[in-house]
Design a protein around this motif. Sequence first.
Motif, short mmCIF file in Angstrom:
data_model
loop_
_atom_site.label_atom_id
_atom_site.label_comp_id
_atom_site.label_asym_id
_atom_site.label_seq_id
_atom_site.Cartn_x
_atom_site.Cartn_y
_atom_site.Cartn_z
N PRO A 1 2.66 -18.20 12.37
CA PRO A 1 3.23 -16.92 12.80
C PRO A 1 4.58 -16.66 12.14
O PRO A 1 5.45 -17.53 12.10
N ILE A 2 4.73 -15.45 11.58
CA ILE A 2 5.99 -15.01 10.99
C ILE A 2 6.28 -13.61 11.50
O ILE A 2 5.40 -12.74 11.45
N ALA A 3 7.50 -13.38 11.97
CA ALA A 3 7.86 -12.04 12.43
C ALA A 3 9.37 -11.88 12.41
O ALA A 3 10.12 -12.85 12.64
N ASP A 4 9.83 -10.68 12.15
CA ASP A 4 11.24 -10.31 12.22
C ASP A 4 11.31 -8.85 12.65
O ASP A 4 11.66 -7.97 11.86
N PRO A 5 10.93 -8.57 13.90
CA PRO A 5 10.84 -7.18 14.36
C PRO A 5 12.13 -6.39 14.20
O PRO A 5 12.09 -5.18 13.95
N ALA A 6 13.28 -7.06 14.33
CA ALA A 6 14.56 -6.36 14.21
C ALA A 6 14.73 -5.75 12.83
O ALA A 6 15.41 -4.73 12.65
N ASN A 7 14.10 -6.36 11.83
CA ASN A 7 14.16 -5.84 10.46
C ASN A 7 12.84 -5.22 10.02
O ASN A 7 12.57 -5.10 8.82
N GLY A 8 12.02 -4.85 10.99
CA GLY A 8 10.80 -4.09 10.70
C GLY A 8 9.59 -4.91 10.33
O GLY A 8 8.55 -4.35 9.98
N LEU A 9 9.69 -6.25 10.41
CA LEU A 9 8.57 -7.09 10.01
C LEU A 9 7.75 -7.46 11.25
O LEU A 9 8.13 -8.34 12.03
N TRP A 22 -2.24 -15.25 9.93
CA TRP A 22 -1.30 -14.22 10.36
C TRP A 22 -0.99 -13.30 9.18
O TRP A 22 -1.14 -13.68 8.02
N LEU A 23 -0.55 -12.10 9.51
CA LEU A 23 -0.28 -11.10 8.47
C LEU A 23 1.01 -10.34 8.82
O LEU A 23 0.97 -9.21 9.30
N PRO A 24 2.18 -10.98 8.61
CA PRO A 24 3.44 -10.26 8.84
C PRO A 24 3.47 -8.99 7.99
O PRO A 24 3.12 -9.03 6.82
N LEU A 25 3.92 -7.89 8.61
CA LEU A 25 3.74 -6.59 7.96
C LEU A 25 4.89 -5.64 8.27
O LEU A 25 5.36 -5.56 9.40
N LEU A 26 5.34 -4.96 7.24
CA LEU A 26 6.28 -3.86 7.39
C LEU A 26 5.55 -2.55 7.15
O LEU A 26 4.75 -2.45 6.22
N CYS A 27 5.81 -1.57 8.00
CA CYS A 27 5.16 -0.26 7.84
C CYS A 27 6.20 0.85 7.90
O CYS A 27 7.04 0.87 8.81
N SER A 59 0.85 -1.19 0.00
CA SER A 59 0.00 0.00 0.00
C SER A 59 0.88 1.24 0.00
O SER A 59 1.74 1.40 0.87
N MET A 60 0.67 2.09 -0.98
CA MET A 60 1.45 3.32 -1.09
C MET A 60 0.52 4.50 -0.87
O MET A 60 -0.04 5.07 -1.81
N GLY A 61 0.31 4.82 0.40
CA GLY A 61 -0.49 5.97 0.78
C GLY A 61 0.35 6.90 1.63
O GLY A 61 1.57 7.00 1.43
N THR A 62 -0.27 7.58 2.59
CA THR A 62 0.49 8.42 3.51
C THR A 62 1.61 7.61 4.13
O THR A 62 2.77 8.04 4.17
N SER A 63 1.27 6.44 4.63
CA SER A 63 2.28 5.48 5.07
C SER A 63 2.48 4.45 3.96
O SER A 63 1.68 4.35 3.04
N GLY A 64 3.54 3.69 4.08
CA GLY A 64 3.76 2.60 3.15
C GLY A 64 3.73 1.29 3.91
O GLY A 64 4.31 1.18 5.00
N THR A 65 3.02 0.31 3.38
CA THR A 65 2.97 -0.98 4.05
C THR A 65 3.19 -2.10 3.05
O THR A 65 2.83 -2.00 1.87
N LEU A 66 3.79 -3.17 3.53
CA LEU A 66 3.99 -4.38 2.75
C LEU A 66 3.63 -5.55 3.65
O LEU A 66 4.18 -5.69 4.74
N TYR A 67 2.67 -6.35 3.21
CA TYR A 67 2.24 -7.45 4.07
C TYR A 67 1.79 -8.64 3.24
O TYR A 67 1.42 -8.50 2.07
#
Length: 494
Positions: A273-281, A291-296, A259-267
């Motif tokens: 469960p999938i997550a990589d918080p150290a790399n923004g996921l 589950w919906l792993p997401l970068l914002c 999504s390319m709006g005010t914020s940008g998201t990739l999910y």
Amino acid sequence: MKTVAGIDLGTQSMKVVIYDYEKKEIIEKASCPMDLISEADGTREQTTEWFDKGLEVCFGKLSAENKKTIEAIGVSGQQHGFVPLDKDGKPLYNIKLWCDTSTAEECAYITKKAGGDKKVVAALGNLMLPGFTAPKILWLKNHKPDAFAKLTYIMLPHDYLNWKLTGEYVMEYGDSSGTALFDSKKRCWSKKICDIIDSSLMSKLPKLIEAHEAAGKVSAEAAKAYGIPEGIPVSAGGGDNMMGAVGTGTVADGFLTMSMGTSGTLYGYSDKPIADPANGLSGFCSSTGGWLPLLCTMNCTVSTEFIRGLFNLEVKELDGIAAKAPCGSEGVLVIPFFNGERTPNLPNGRASITGMTSANTSRENICRAAMESSVFAMRGGLDAFRKLGFQPKEIRLIGGGSKSPLWRQIAADVMNLPIRVPALDEAAALGGAVQALWCLKSQSGKCDIAQLCAEHIKLDESKNADPIAANVAAYDKAYADYQKMVDTVSPLYK
């Protein structure tokens, strides 16, 4: 005619669509702009009065005849916002939004009390970031103690609209997982984190419901206020990204939505469960049961809007000028942290234009670099997905950026994946409508959301963009230069 309605409460506007699920088309839509309270300390707030007005205006613009056909309603809302209400449902303070970065001290406090970042991730599947809801609650306690003492209901923006429509106080797993109060792996509230904020917090949190369930039924009061049928189900709803996933068909492994709006998201959807918080996921739950792993990122079209204003250009003018520059903008880079940033976690970040020389300083390169930076910021998320074993097939692109042929091609080349655009716009509102249809059909038997999306989410083939090998190679180098610059300037803002 048989219809369902979808409501999308965004940062800049509220939208309502009426979707004819037999003809598979949106037959009517209405919108209302939203104001924003913005302060130099990172404060970004709205009010419940604006949300109330949005419902009145949007439903007021829709025809009475079409509203009579609505059989169910689904609500999408901007994630993470904190709506604090007292026992009578009256607001205790403004709504602090996802883009509010004034809670960095509260994040540091919660993280320290929990035992550090690793312990927070173990408890939640996410880091404690200013965008999330938990530090906003602690901020209210610290800065508005009289209001906190009266706090009875803790709602997210979409939950507030559900409550206005039904009078029921519930929350579903997708939006809950973006509060930083919720264990995304175990799918339950984290008592450890809640108790750090306040020992009474767990008792104030709402009942959790499944994604296919109804949050409630339209009340007599709401029916009269908005001219909609009384007693029809209001589905669980979800955050705008969760509903955007439904509205783009990202409900099965392998598909990503950007999504390319005010914020940008990739999910992307995952059945585990999938997550990589150290790399923004971030490790979020979906609003369809998985589950919906997401970068914002907090700055997507924000960067082009500022550059467009700097040069006094219309949207199409900016695209035309940017198209004259080559891939990589001859080394010019825009670091787009106009609102601080969430990925990387730099709430005090600042924007800059760098890499300029006497040979490459031009409007063309600066305009294109602004567009490229929005996609570069999400490239890291794609790399994180791949490291975790996610095998992307294509990206479904939505938001303002999806309307630009140049941006679609930049996205395809930077991400090195096919870009596809849904035929019907308003993905979050459409996602709300399709989830409402899922809820409606589930009341009479089991209904598969993936099959439902396959039937109702169509793509606009005229907007396809596929990666071009030479461009991909150029962007691999430009992205490496961008990432090196981000790593260089980041320590300045910590």
